[in-house]
Motif scaffolding. Structure first.
Motif, PDB file in Angstrom:
ATOM      1  N   PHE A 211     -16.846 -11.488  -3.204  1.00  0.00           N
ATOM      2  CA  PHE A 211     -16.440 -10.426  -4.042  1.00  0.00           C
ATOM      3  C   PHE A 211     -15.020 -10.706  -3.585  1.00  0.00           C
ATOM      4  O   PHE A 211     -14.057 -10.362  -4.501  1.00  0.00           O
ATOM      5  CB  PHE A 211     -16.924  -9.083  -3.586  1.00  0.00           C
ATOM      6  CG  PHE A 211     -16.389  -7.989  -4.273  1.00  0.00           C
ATOM      7  CD1 PHE A 211     -16.028  -7.927  -5.573  1.00  0.00           C
ATOM      8  CD2 PHE A 211     -15.353  -7.167  -3.508  1.00  0.00           C
ATOM      9  CE1 PHE A 211     -15.603  -6.805  -6.199  1.00  0.00           C
ATOM     10  CE2 PHE A 211     -14.701  -6.039  -4.374  1.00  0.00           C
ATOM     11  CZ  PHE A 211     -14.626  -5.999  -5.651  1.00  0.00           C
TER      12      PHE A 211
ATOM     13  N   PRO B   5      -6.964  -4.414   7.833  1.00  0.00           N
ATOM     14  CA  PRO B   5      -6.603  -3.129   8.461  1.00  0.00           C
ATOM     15  C   PRO B   5      -6.955  -2.822   9.524  1.00  0.00           C
ATOM     16  O   PRO B   5      -7.979  -3.536   9.983  1.00  0.00           O
ATOM     17  CB  PRO B   5      -6.840  -2.357   7.325  1.00  0.00           C
ATOM     18  CG  PRO B   5      -8.164  -3.050   6.624  1.00  0.00           C
ATOM     19  CD  PRO B   5      -7.907  -4.280   6.788  1.00  0.00           C
ATOM     20  N   ASP B   6      -6.630  -1.635  10.121  1.00  0.00           N
ATOM     21  CA  ASP B   6      -6.936  -1.272  11.494  1.00  0.00           C
ATOM     22  C   ASP B   6      -8.469  -0.804  11.373  1.00  0.00           C
ATOM     23  O   ASP B   6      -8.994  -0.617  12.350  1.00  0.00           O
ATOM     24  CB  ASP B   6      -6.156  -0.309  11.961  1.00  0.00           C
ATOM     25  CG  ASP B   6      -5.987   0.948  11.089  1.00  0.00           C
ATOM     26  OD1 ASP B   6      -6.386   0.925   9.806  1.00  0.00           O
ATOM     27  OD2 ASP B   6      -5.341   2.107  11.518  1.00  0.00           O
ATOM     28  N   GLU B   7      -9.080  -0.500  10.411  1.00  0.00           N
ATOM     29  CA  GLU B   7     -10.521  -0.091  10.242  1.00  0.00           C
ATOM     30  C   GLU B   7     -11.034  -1.148   9.114  1.00  0.00           C
ATOM     31  O   GLU B   7     -10.503  -1.437   8.144  1.00  0.00           O
ATOM     32  CB  GLU B   7     -10.630   1.286   9.845  1.00  0.00           C
ATOM     33  CG  GLU B   7     -10.509   2.199  10.759  1.00  0.00           C
ATOM     34  CD  GLU B   7     -10.522   3.710  10.271  1.00  0.00           C
ATOM     35  OE1 GLU B   7     -11.310   3.933   9.495  1.00  0.00           O
ATOM     36  OE2 GLU B   7      -9.543   4.471  10.752  1.00  0.00           O
TER      37      GLU B   7
ATOM     38  N   GLU C 146     -22.775  -1.498   1.622  1.00  0.00           N
ATOM     39  CA  GLU C 146     -24.208  -1.908   0.991  1.00  0.00           C
ATOM     40  C   GLU C 146     -24.347  -3.649   0.881  1.00  0.00           C
ATOM     41  O   GLU C 146     -25.330  -4.094   0.396  1.00  0.00           O
ATOM     42  CB  GLU C 146     -23.977  -1.568  -0.363  1.00  0.00           C
ATOM     43  CG  GLU C 146     -23.985  -0.101  -0.467  1.00  0.00           C
ATOM     44  CD  GLU C 146     -22.536   0.661  -0.584  1.00  0.00           C
ATOM     45  OE1 GLU C 146     -21.663  -0.329  -0.289  1.00  0.00           O
ATOM     46  OE2 GLU C 146     -22.403   1.864  -0.331  1.00  0.00           O
ATOM     47  N   MET C 147     -23.181  -4.382   0.877  1.00  0.00           N
ATOM     48  CA  MET C 147     -23.090  -5.724   0.595  1.00  0.00           C
ATOM     49  C   MET C 147     -23.286  -6.440   1.773  1.00  0.00           C
ATOM     50  O   MET C 147     -22.911  -6.163   2.715  1.00  0.00           O
ATOM     51  CB  MET C 147     -21.963  -6.341  -0.292  1.00  0.00           C
ATOM     52  CG  MET C 147     -21.957  -5.473  -1.667  1.00  0.00           C
ATOM     53  SD  MET C 147     -20.347  -5.388  -2.375  1.00  0.00           S
ATOM     54  CE  MET C 147     -19.922  -7.269  -2.587  1.00  0.00           C
TER      55      MET C 147
ATOM     56  N   THR D 240     -13.918  -8.883   8.605  1.00  0.00           N
ATOM     57  CA  THR D 240     -12.688  -8.288   7.796  1.00  0.00           C
ATOM     58  C   THR D 240     -11.658  -9.331   8.037  1.00  0.00           C
ATOM     59  O   THR D 240     -11.004  -9.339   7.127  1.00  0.00           O
ATOM     60  CB  THR D 240     -12.425  -6.898   8.446  1.00  0.00           C
ATOM     61  OG1 THR D 240     -13.588  -6.018   8.596  1.00  0.00           O
ATOM     62  CG2 THR D 240     -11.384  -6.349   7.576  1.00  0.00           C
TER      63      THR D 240
ATOM     64  N   ILE E 195      -4.882  -9.431   4.426  1.00  0.00           N
ATOM     65  CA  ILE E 195      -4.433  -8.288   5.081  1.00  0.00           C
ATOM     66  C   ILE E 195      -5.840  -7.801   5.894  1.00  0.00           C
ATOM     67  O   ILE E 195      -6.877  -7.747   5.196  1.00  0.00           O
ATOM     68  CB  ILE E 195      -4.182  -7.057   3.974  1.00  0.00           C
ATOM     69  CG1 ILE E 195      -2.543  -7.538   3.511  1.00  0.00           C
ATOM     70  CG2 ILE E 195      -4.062  -5.739   5.056  1.00  0.00           C
ATOM     71  CD1 ILE E 195      -2.856  -7.229   1.950  1.00  0.00           C
TER      72      ILE E 195
ATOM     73  N   LEU F 216       0.862  -1.106  -0.206  1.00  0.00           N
ATOM     74  CA  LEU F 216      -0.001  -0.015   0.075  1.00  0.00           C
ATOM     75  C   LEU F 216       0.945   1.274   0.121  1.00  0.00           C
ATOM     76  O   LEU F 216       0.257   2.379  -0.240  1.00  0.00           O
ATOM     77  CB  LEU F 216      -0.993  -0.128   1.259  1.00  0.00           C
ATOM     78  CG  LEU F 216      -2.115   0.788   1.115  1.00  0.00           C
ATOM     79  CD1 LEU F 216      -3.032   0.226  -0.111  1.00  0.00           C
ATOM     80  CD2 LEU F 216      -3.201   0.474   2.443  1.00  0.00           C
TER      81      LEU F 216
ATOM     82  N   ALA G  58     -12.313 -12.000   5.599  1.00  0.00           N
ATOM     83  CA  ALA G  58     -12.050 -11.628   4.199  1.00  0.00           C
ATOM     84  C   ALA G  58     -10.695 -11.547   3.874  1.00  0.00           C
ATOM     85  O   ALA G  58      -9.997 -11.983   2.570  1.00  0.00           O
ATOM     86  CB  ALA G  58     -12.596 -10.149   3.976  1.00  0.00           C
TER      87      ALA G  58
ATOM     88  N   LEU H 242     -11.421 -11.338  -6.385  1.00  0.00           N
ATOM     89  CA  LEU H 242     -10.383 -10.399  -6.516  1.00  0.00           C
ATOM     90  C   LEU H 242      -8.881 -11.271  -6.589  1.00  0.00           C
ATOM     91  O   LEU H 242      -8.097 -10.969  -7.057  1.00  0.00           O
ATOM     92  CB  LEU H 242     -10.026  -9.413  -5.166  1.00  0.00           C
ATOM     93  CG  LEU H 242     -11.217  -8.347  -5.434  1.00  0.00           C
ATOM     94  CD1 LEU H 242     -10.924  -7.543  -4.002  1.00  0.00           C
ATOM     95  CD2 LEU H 242     -11.567  -7.680  -6.382  1.00  0.00           C
TER      96      LEU H 242
ATOM     97  N   ASN I 277     -12.765  -2.233   5.969  1.00  0.00           N
ATOM     98  CA  ASN I 277     -12.794  -1.884   4.656  1.00  0.00           C
ATOM     99  C   ASN I 277     -13.827  -2.406   3.833  1.00  0.00           C
ATOM    100  O   ASN I 277     -13.513  -2.536   2.598  1.00  0.00           O
ATOM    101  CB  ASN I 277     -11.500  -1.339   4.082  1.00  0.00           C
ATOM    102  CG  ASN I 277     -10.706  -2.467   3.753  1.00  0.00           C
ATOM    103  OD1 ASN I 277     -11.075  -3.499   4.243  1.00  0.00           O
ATOM    104  ND2 ASN I 277      -9.545  -2.393   3.149  1.00  0.00           N
ATOM    105  N   LEU I 278     -14.677  -3.320   4.415  1.00  0.00           N
ATOM    106  CA  LEU I 278     -15.551  -3.764   3.408  1.00  0.00           C
ATOM    107  C   LEU I 278     -16.638  -2.991   2.789  1.00  0.00           C
ATOM    108  O   LEU I 278     -17.042  -1.869   3.365  1.00  0.00           O
ATOM    109  CB  LEU I 278     -16.127  -5.082   4.212  1.00  0.00           C
ATOM    110  CG  LEU I 278     -14.982  -6.202   4.373  1.00  0.00           C
ATOM    111  CD1 LEU I 278     -15.658  -7.421   5.298  1.00  0.00           C
ATOM    112  CD2 LEU I 278     -14.382  -6.934   3.168  1.00  0.00           C
ATOM    113  N   TYR I 279     -17.550  -3.605   2.109  1.00  0.00           N
ATOM    114  CA  TYR I 279     -18.633  -2.794   1.402  1.00  0.00           C
ATOM    115  C   TYR I 279     -19.723  -2.762   1.941  1.00  0.00           C
ATOM    116  O   TYR I 279     -20.383  -3.859   2.440  1.00  0.00           O
ATOM    117  CB  TYR I 279     -18.638  -3.272   0.098  1.00  0.00           C
ATOM    118  CG  TYR I 279     -17.449  -3.173  -0.879  1.00  0.00           C
ATOM    119  CD1 TYR I 279     -17.373  -1.916  -1.609  1.00  0.00           C
ATOM    120  CD2 TYR I 279     -16.666  -4.255  -0.954  1.00  0.00           C
ATOM    121  CE1 TYR I 279     -15.914  -1.750  -2.222  1.00  0.00           C
ATOM    122  CE2 TYR I 279     -15.582  -4.020  -1.669  1.00  0.00           C
ATOM    123  CZ  TYR I 279     -15.362  -2.838  -2.279  1.00  0.00           C
ATOM    124  OH  TYR I 279     -13.896  -2.740  -3.067  1.00  0.00           O
TER     125      TYR I 279
ATOM    126  N   GLU J 118     -21.727 -11.575   0.649  1.00  0.00           N
ATOM    127  CA  GLU J 118     -21.247 -11.238  -0.858  1.00  0.00           C
ATOM    128  C   GLU J 118     -20.044 -10.582  -0.740  1.00  0.00           C
ATOM    129  O   GLU J 118     -19.379 -10.451  -1.564  1.00  0.00           O
ATOM    130  CB  GLU J 118     -22.496  -9.967  -1.152  1.00  0.00           C
ATOM    131  CG  GLU J 118     -23.654 -10.545  -1.650  1.00  0.00           C
ATOM    132  CD  GLU J 118     -24.911  -9.513  -1.725  1.00  0.00           C
ATOM    133  OE1 GLU J 118     -25.891  -9.888  -2.246  1.00  0.00           O
ATOM    134  OE2 GLU J 118     -24.648  -8.389  -1.060  1.00  0.00           O
TER     135      GLU J 118
END
Lengths: 244, 321
Positions: free
Chosen positions: B99, B82-84, B90-91, B144, B80, B52, B147, B103, B86-88, B95
């Motif tokens: 998603f 992250p500390d916050e 709306e999903m 997260t 990875i 990053l 993910a 990737l 960062n998924l979506y 999902e």
């Protein structure tokens, strides 16, 4: 790794999360409808509608692409979900194509809103539809990459929207949409030829009523050049600014 | 076997050096903790390791892959968190995981199966259809982490995984981390919670001001800080009158008589308890307890880094756990 799976899923996710959302559909579809109605209803005859069609098509594509791209990019960047894409093993050029293809498709769909309206109100025979389609695609691609370039520069959605207006509105008046380039003050004419929309509109004019100024192959070439240059500049800025 | 090797890693922003010539290695199968106060350079380091941000100088090698030159190749092997989160928003959970799997080029059937497995493993199977924005903070963090694990990475980077999470969820997340590690995932964990690092990590690196000031196993870090052996006796009565007698009887020891009916014995050598027990017995003093006092990792951290307890406490409070 099969990058095409990532590409299509990013595209599909953007369509679902952004482009197919009611506020965006209303912006994307109702806005061109309103423009089309506004211009066409005020036209005195069907000839006027054909005259106005290139301008309305170009405006629908320009606003549709640039407005939504700043939302999909800057909003995701703000919420940090864009980091997830940067951290995935996808080539950055492919990633940005996946992020922009939604906006290009949205712009192309927008272009057909005024065309459908015009079809009911005027005789659209004799139009070179292949050139119209080519021009719409290239205007959509160039506008999207212009939107991408602006979005990469901005930090917030509202910032991107504001910067976009600095480009969009002067472009509308200088690209020959409403005032032909030949009738612009001499000092402003060189600026017209620096704007991608000038070439897109000129192809549309040639295709729809045959009174474009620039040879069509030059316009296609210049628009392709603008697209490539803007995409290259944008991805370079992303690598420089977002992978800091 | 070394899975990650970092050599002379440096990140500068203008004149400010966030990470200053950092060297360390991570062995396969271990949990390596990166411990430091806020602003120490933990996130800057993790950002460089995951692609990053670009190092100003230095080398990063992950399983033989040069991460500076071929970061996209390396990113296939790393997960990875992250500390916050960062998924979506709306999903839904399913999902989002599906998603994330796409990737990494996973086909539909495979990614949906994997998403289902992870939801179950992380105790989120009942919430897979719920939108991510409706998740609690703890659930968001768990998803997260799931993910980050979607593509079975060789190494998982966890940046402050329990910061801002309530005690129960933090406990569950720590348990998840231990389970993931027990199942073979190498983990790189950054935290400013000392007790978390102590509880989870096999080895710890202390980072302060962008520099690694100490690396070792917990035992190594403790033994270095423990320059003397301390034994504390809890007695029935207060024994301040016996201090001189004790000092004369045991000349090689430093003896502190405590206010609350206790005695603390300091010695460079291991303390044999029997002579002391005999001494107290002779003086008709009942011994309730005798315990070896070891320095805590917090004390070791303070000793090594020179950062005061006050600053650490403030940061803990700031973490809102």
């Amino acid at each position: 790794m099969n990058s095409s799976i990532a590409f299509w899923n990013i595209f599909h996710k953007d369509l679902r999360n952004y482009y197919f959302k009611p506020p965006n559909i209303s912006w994307g579809i109702i806005f061109p409808i309103a423009w089309a109605l506004m211009f066409f209803l005020r036209s005195r005859n069907t000839l006027d509608i054909r005259d106005l069609l290139p301008g309305v098509i170009a405006m629908a594509v320009l606003f549709g692409t640039t407005s939504l791209l700043s939302v999909t990019l800057n909003f995701e960047r703000k919420s940090r979900s864009f980091e997830r894409l940067l951290l995935a093993p996808i080539d950055s050029n492919l990633l940005m194509l996946a992020k922009t293809i939604g906006a290009i498709a949205f712009g192309i769909i927008n272009a057909f809103v005024p065309i459908i309206f015009a079809a009911f109100l005027a005789d659209l025979s004799g139009i070179n539809w292949l050139n119209v389609l080519g021009s719409i695609v290239l205007i959509a691609v160039t506008s999207t990459f212009l939107g991408l370039f602006i979005s990469v520069t901005a930090h917030e959605v509202f910032e991107a929207q504001t910067y976009s207006n600095f480009f969009r509105f002067p472009m509308l008046f200088l690209c020959g949409l409403f005032i032909p380039v030949s009738q612009l003050p001499v000092v402003l004419r060189p600026f017209s030829y620096l704007l991608p929309l000038t070439y897109g509109t000129d192809i549309l004019k040639t295709a729809i009523h045959g009174n474009g100024l620039i040879p069509i192959w030059i316009s296609f070439l210049v628009l392709t050049g603008f697209s490539l240059a803007l995409f290259w500049l944008s991805t370079r800025n992303i690598k420089k600014k977002w992978i800091y | 076997m070394t899975i990650l090797e970092v050599k002379k890693l440096t990140k500068s922003y203008g004149k400010f050096t966030a990470v200053d010539s950092v060297d360390f290695t991570i062995e396969q199968g271990e949990i390596f903790g990166f411990l430091g106060p806020n602003g120490a350079g933990k996130t800057s380091t993790i950002n460089m390791l995951t692609g990053l941000s670009r190092p100003t100088s230095g080398a990063i090698t992950l399983s033989g892959v040069d991460c500076v030159k071929n970061i996209k190749q390396a990113q296939r092997r790393i997960g990875i968190v992250p500390d916050e989160s960062n998924l979506y928003e709306e999903m839904n959970g399913f999902e989002n995981l599906s998603f994330c799997a796409s990737l990494y080029g996973m086909a539909k059937a495979k990614r949906e199966r994997r998403a289902g497995e992870l939801l179950e493993e992380f105790g989120l199977d009942g919430t897979g259809k719920k939108p991510f924005k409706a998740y609690s903070k703890g659930m968001k963090r768990k998803l997260t982490i799931a993910a980050g694990m979607i593509h079975d990475p060789e190494i998982l980077f966890l940046d402050e995984p329990t910061t801002g999470i309530d005690v129960e969820n933090a406990r569950q997340i720590r348990k998840l981390i231990s389970t993931l590690n027990a199942n073979g995932t190498t983990i790189f964990l950054t935290t400013h919670y000392i007790e978390e690092a102590e509880r989870l990590c096999h080895r710890i690196g202390f980072i302060v001001g962008g520099k690694i000031v100490k690396i070792g196993t917990i035992a190594e870090l403790m033994s270095e800080a423990q320059r003397e052996n301390i034994v504390q006796f809890a007695l029935e009565n207060e024994v301040s009158s016996l201090k001189e007698t004790l000092s004369n009887e045991f000349p090689g020891f430093t003896i502190d008589v405590l206010d609350n009916a206790g005695v603390k014995i300091h010695s460079p050598e291991t303390v044999n308890l029997m002579p002391f027990m005999k001494f107290f017995d002779q003086h008709r003093i009942t011994v309730h307890e005798a315990k070896i006092i070891r320095p805590s990792l917090e004390e070791v951290f303070v000793k090594v880094t020179g950062i005061g307890m006050d600053k650490l406490k403030k940061e803990k409070e700031g973490g809102k756990r």
